[in-house]
Design a protein around this motif. Structure first.
Motif, mmCIF file in Angstrom:
data_model
loop_
_atom_site.group_PDB
_atom_site.id
_atom_site.type_symbol
_atom_site.label_atom_id
_atom_site.label_comp_id
_atom_site.label_asym_id
_atom_site.label_seq_id
_atom_site.Cartn_x
_atom_site.Cartn_y
_atom_site.Cartn_z
ATOM 1 N N SER A 195 0.833 -1.200 0.000
ATOM 2 C CA SER A 195 0.000 0.000 0.000
ATOM 3 C C SER A 195 0.868 1.250 0.000
ATOM 4 O O SER A 195 2.096 1.188 0.087
ATOM 5 C CB SER A 195 -0.905 -0.008 1.228
ATOM 6 O OG SER A 195 -0.111 0.143 2.409
ATOM 7 N N GLU A 238 1.331 3.281 2.377
ATOM 8 C CA GLU A 238 2.094 3.351 3.617
ATOM 9 C C GLU A 238 2.985 2.138 3.837
ATOM 10 O O GLU A 238 3.627 2.016 4.875
ATOM 11 C CB GLU A 238 1.145 3.543 4.803
ATOM 12 C CG GLU A 238 0.391 4.868 4.770
ATOM 13 C CD GLU A 238 -0.508 5.062 5.984
ATOM 14 O OE1 GLU A 238 -0.404 4.255 6.941
ATOM 15 O OE2 GLU A 238 -1.312 6.014 5.983
ATOM 16 N N ARG A 281 2.084 -1.276 3.728
ATOM 17 C CA ARG A 281 1.498 -2.519 4.247
ATOM 18 C C ARG A 281 1.282 -3.514 3.106
ATOM 19 O O ARG A 281 0.958 -3.130 1.979
ATOM 20 C CB ARG A 281 0.176 -2.241 4.951
ATOM 21 C CG ARG A 281 0.315 -1.396 6.212
ATOM 22 C CD ARG A 281 -1.035 -1.175 6.884
ATOM 23 N NE ARG A 281 -0.892 -0.431 8.132
ATOM 24 C CZ ARG A 281 -0.901 0.898 8.214
ATOM 25 N NH1 ARG A 281 -1.065 1.628 7.115
ATOM 26 N NH2 ARG A 281 -0.749 1.497 9.378
ATOM 27 N N ASP A 297 -4.349 0.754 4.483
ATOM 28 C CA ASP A 297 -4.071 2.044 5.121
ATOM 29 C C ASP A 297 -5.357 2.748 5.543
ATOM 30 O O ASP A 297 -5.513 3.185 6.687
ATOM 31 C CB ASP A 297 -3.291 2.957 4.170
ATOM 32 C CG ASP A 297 -1.959 2.368 3.734
ATOM 33 O OD1 ASP A 297 -1.502 1.393 4.357
ATOM 34 O OD2 ASP A 297 -1.384 2.890 2.756
ATOM 35 N N SER A 333 -7.754 5.835 -0.169
ATOM 36 C CA SER A 333 -6.337 5.836 0.188
ATOM 37 C C SER A 333 -5.977 7.014 1.098
ATOM 38 O O SER A 333 -6.594 8.077 1.047
ATOM 39 C CB SER A 333 -5.487 5.896 -1.085
ATOM 40 O OG SER A 333 -4.132 6.130 -0.789
ATOM 41 N N THR A 334 -4.906 6.825 1.863
ATOM 42 C CA THR A 334 -4.419 7.882 2.745
ATOM 43 C C THR A 334 -3.438 8.815 2.051
ATOM 44 O O THR A 334 -2.976 9.774 2.658
ATOM 45 C CB THR A 334 -3.733 7.269 3.977
ATOM 46 O OG1 THR A 334 -2.606 6.477 3.545
ATOM 47 C CG2 THR A 334 -4.691 6.388 4.764
#
Length: 559
Positions: free
Chosen positions: A36, A38, A40, A113, A129-130
């Motif tokens: 991801s 971030e 992950r 995330d 998404s972040t």
């Protein structure tokens, strides 16, 4: 095997998946398909009986979930599917046949995330998404949704305003309803999301620009449109690592014949197209979708509908996403499951899906409130309570707890809801084409000459290339047969590798009263022939394979 009355964060999800795979080493494996934003892992669990062949040698079905941050019950549904299939192998004939002859790819959480943000002690609810998008800077003014009192919820805020559009319901003051178009002289309110207000000037109350505006489901390549035409689209098709990982995975696994994508909420089964009418789809493909949808309605109780005809966010706009991408670009049948319909649970009938969100009778709200009071024990609709807001002064917090009432089923109803879907997915997976051995005949031609006739057939419901759209785009080639000879043997007639056409399934058969006979009663069969020179007793291997229908291998003794 998995908890069904709560949501699990990434670390626990990883542990649970590993435990399930370790408990079934012959039926399940787990791998990351990518990372991801971030960092992950995006976990995929591959389910098949490895003793009967590798995953790519069998027709496959794809399932993913939780691409949108708060739609966590999608992950729960994916876990329920894994649990059902693994625990039912050897006990249920259909599940045993499924893993013996097919492959399931299950990705329980595409967007780890965003899910972590939704499950945080102080949650933040975003679409997907972040990653900051379309701009990286923080907003400097406006209302930002936030859990301002630290109770783990983001509710609504109401405050008095003589020109406000909302008022208390006459007989149920907890419930806020619209002010009548020409009404004056009453007690009116403004209602906004719980949150803080940056740079409040005491007059204007704009909503802050969202820093995390991505919608991963709008980032797929099929009919991708820029931000000016579709919010959250991303910088370019597959610009986001989560989407790129899914697209690359599917393209590397050409055996995928269909898919289901778990979202929330509305309690519907959505099929393509999102951008055009049914009459632009090949009729044969539409008929397959209708067959799948009818079974889905029977097994889940959810209506099966077209996105374009019945689920537009706005009558003048169209929607693209995973279901269109998998079908339109790859020719595999695909559905979005929008889990959970509180309206239906509350006894509201004949609601108009998306239109219901824009407008509906106040009686519907009263039914929902009554049902929520009875089933959610005060956690679904929160009585308004006073709060000293740092910018607005005295306000009240309360109203619908949308995360646990609408966006997801409440914890105590979660398992009941998600157990509706595994049987429908199994039904679709078993519709896939399946290349199997039909017959092998070895004929001595005298001396060391032998004729080998190798017959295969498609025992699945769908044709080997799955859909008319696949055939039109030539996305997969036909059945390929090969013969492998031992040392000292020679191929006298026939090719070592033969590329043939597609095999039909049973999906296009007319009824017995139809006056349109089929062109070929055995269009599901193919026979390959070779003449070889080899001594008696020599071992020859013949193989037929298809990207989507699987592989058949026979070892033949010449005698």
């Amino acid at each position: 095997m998995f908890p069904y009355d709560r949501f699990v964060k990434f670390e626990e999800l990883t542990t649970l998946l590993r435990s399930a795979v370790d408990a079934h080493p012959g039926l399940a494996r787990m791998a990351s398909i990518g990372s991801s934003h971030e960092g992950r892992s995006i976990w995929c669990v591959t389910l098949t009986n490895y003793a009967t062949g590798e995953p790519l040698s069998k027709p496959a079905f794809y399932v993913d979930a939780n691409i949108h941050a708060t739609e966590l019950s999608g992950s729960v549904a994916a876990l329920k599917l894994i649990d059902t299939v693994l625990s039912g192998y050897g006990k249920r004939a259909d599940l045993t046949r499924l893993l013996d002859s097919r492959t399931l790819y299950v990705i329980p959480r595409v967007n780890p995330d965003g899910a972590e943000w939704a499950m945080a002690d102080k949650p933040k609810y975003i679409r997907s998404s972040t990653r900051p998008y379309p701009y990286a800077e923080d907003a400097i003014e406006g209302l930002e949704p936030e859990d301002i009192d630290g109770d783990g919820r983001i509710l609504m805020m109401r405050f008095r305003d003589d020109n406000g559009p909302w008022k208390k319901h006459a007989s149920e003051p907890r419930l806020m309803v619209r002010r009548d178009p020409v009404e004056t002289g009453g007690e009116y309110y403004r209602i906004v999301s719980e949150g803080r207000i940056k740079a409040y000037d005491g007059f204007n109350l704009p909503v802050a620009r969202v820093k995390t505006g991505l919608d991963l489901n709008r980032n797929f390549p099929e009919e991708w449109r820029p931000e000016s035409e579709q919010l959250g689209a991303g910088d370019f098709p597959t610009s986001e690592p989560e989407v790129r990982a899914c697209v690359e995975f599917v393209n590397k696994h050409r055996n995928i014949c269909g898919g289901v994508f778990f979202h929330t909420w509305s309690g519907v089964l959505l099929r393509p197209f999102g951008t055009k009418a049914d009459d632009e789809m090949a009729p044969e493909d539409l008929w397959v979708f209708q067959t799948q949808g009818k079974k889905g309605e029977e097994l889940t109780g959810y209506p099966a509908i077209s996105v374009f005809h019945e689920f537009k966010y706005h009558p003048k706009e169209v929607i693209t996403g995973t279901q269109d991408w998998l079908y339109t670009e790859l020719g595999s049948y695909a559905w979005v499951v929008e889990i959970w319909c509180p309206m239906r649970e509350a006894g509201i009938k004949d609601y108009k899906f998306i239109d219901w969100f824009r407008d509906h009778p106040v009686d519907d709200d009263l039914k929902l409130l009554k049902w929520t009071d009875e089933t959610h024990k005060g956690k679904g609709y929160v009585d308004w309570y006073p709060y000293d807001h740092p910018e607005l002064g005295k306000v009240e917090l309360g109203g619908w707890n949308r995360f646990h009432t609408f966006s997801n089923p409440p914890p105590h109803l979660m398992e009941k809801e998600v157990q509706k879907f595994p049987d429908w997915i199994v039904f679709q997976a078993l519709m896939s084409p399946k290349l199997e051995h039909h017959s092998t005949r070895v004929t001595s031609l005298g001396g060391d000459l032998w004729r080998i006739d190798f017959g295969v057939h498609n025992t699945g419901y769908l044709p080997t290339d799955v859909s008319k759209l696949t055939r039109k785009k030539k996305y997969v080639r036909g059945v390929v047969a090969e013969i492998t000879l031992p040392d000292g043997a020679a191929l006298v007639e026939g090719k070592a590798r033969i590329e043939s056409g597609q095999l039909e399934g049973r999906n296009n058969h007319h009824t017995l009263v139809s006056f349109w006979p089929g062109a070929n009663a055995t269009e599901d069969r193919l026979r390959f022939s070779w003449i070889v020179r080899a001594p008696a007793g020599a071992a020859v291997t013949v193989e037929a394979r298809h990207d989507r229908a699987g592989t058949v291998t026979q070892r033949i003794s010449l005698n």
